[in-house]
Design a protein around this motif. Structure first.
Motif: not given
Length: 209
Positions: A47-53
């Motif tokens: 949710l904070a932007g770490g979807a690729a990780g």
């Protein structure tokens, strides 16, 4: 380097490391694997932007440890990661000017290409009919023997909804009462409808349709 890009790189690197550490801890302490609080904490990272990780961790670590939730049919995590990746991808595209609107909001109701809209309408009609049938079929199989070889994977149902069949899926879901206990269907399908509508509107604003 742009601070926003630096943030995305950092949050995805941290996300991958956190999921890898969680993977190792859950192998050592199996009880941790089934803790709802643990999963909710991990949900914060995509949710904070770490979807690729998160997706990278699921790809690389999934299946290595028998019994770990990364080795389960964890549709919820895949769903969350893919949705967050799409949303953050659109944010990044807008941030770096990859998709710059060619008209203002005042042009939202004008300038639509009738031919392209017709093609889009036909596509949406077909994909929604197919999705409706898929939900009904899966419910039928579930009620009549529940043969796993004839069931449709949840990932496939969600994929049909993601590519434009959310309305058909949502209607079928409540008509035949199928997948209504799964939060990623209950909340995911309305989200997909809003996402698809936003993509269509943005495509118009940038002059694609």
């Amino acid at each position: 380097m742009d601070p926003f890009l630096l943030y995305l790189i950092a949050v995805n690197a941290v996300t991958f490391v956190v999921f890898a550490i969680d993977y190792l801890l859950c192998l050592k302490f199996p009880a941790l694997d089934n803790m709802a609080a643990n999963s909710l904490i991990l949900d914060i990272f995509p949710l904070a932007g770490g979807a690729a990780g998160m997706l990278l961790a699921l790809f690389l670590l999934g299946g290595l440890g028998r019994g770990h939730r990364m080795n389960k049919d964890n549709i919820a995590w895949w769903f969350l990661a893919i949705v967050c990746l799409i949303v953050w991808g659109l944010v990044a595209a807008a941030k770096f000017g990859l998709l710059s609107p060619s008209m203002g909001i005042d042009g939202l109701l004008s300038g639509w290409d009738g031919g392209k809209l017709g093609v889009l309408a036909i596509y949406l009609a077909v994909v929604n009919i197919v999705t409706f049938i898929a939900f009904v079929w899966d419910k039928h199989v579930a009620k009549n023997g529940n043969n796993p070889s004839r069931r449709l994977p949840e990932a496939r149902l969600l994929a049909l909804c993601l590519i434009g069949g959310s309305v058909g899926g949502l209607v079928a879901m409540y008509v035949v009462r199928h997948k209504t206990a799964k939060w990623y269907f209950v909340w995911g399908l309305p989200f997909f409808i809003a996402l698809d509508a936003a993509v269509a509107i943005y495509a118009h604003l940038v002059g694609i349709i």
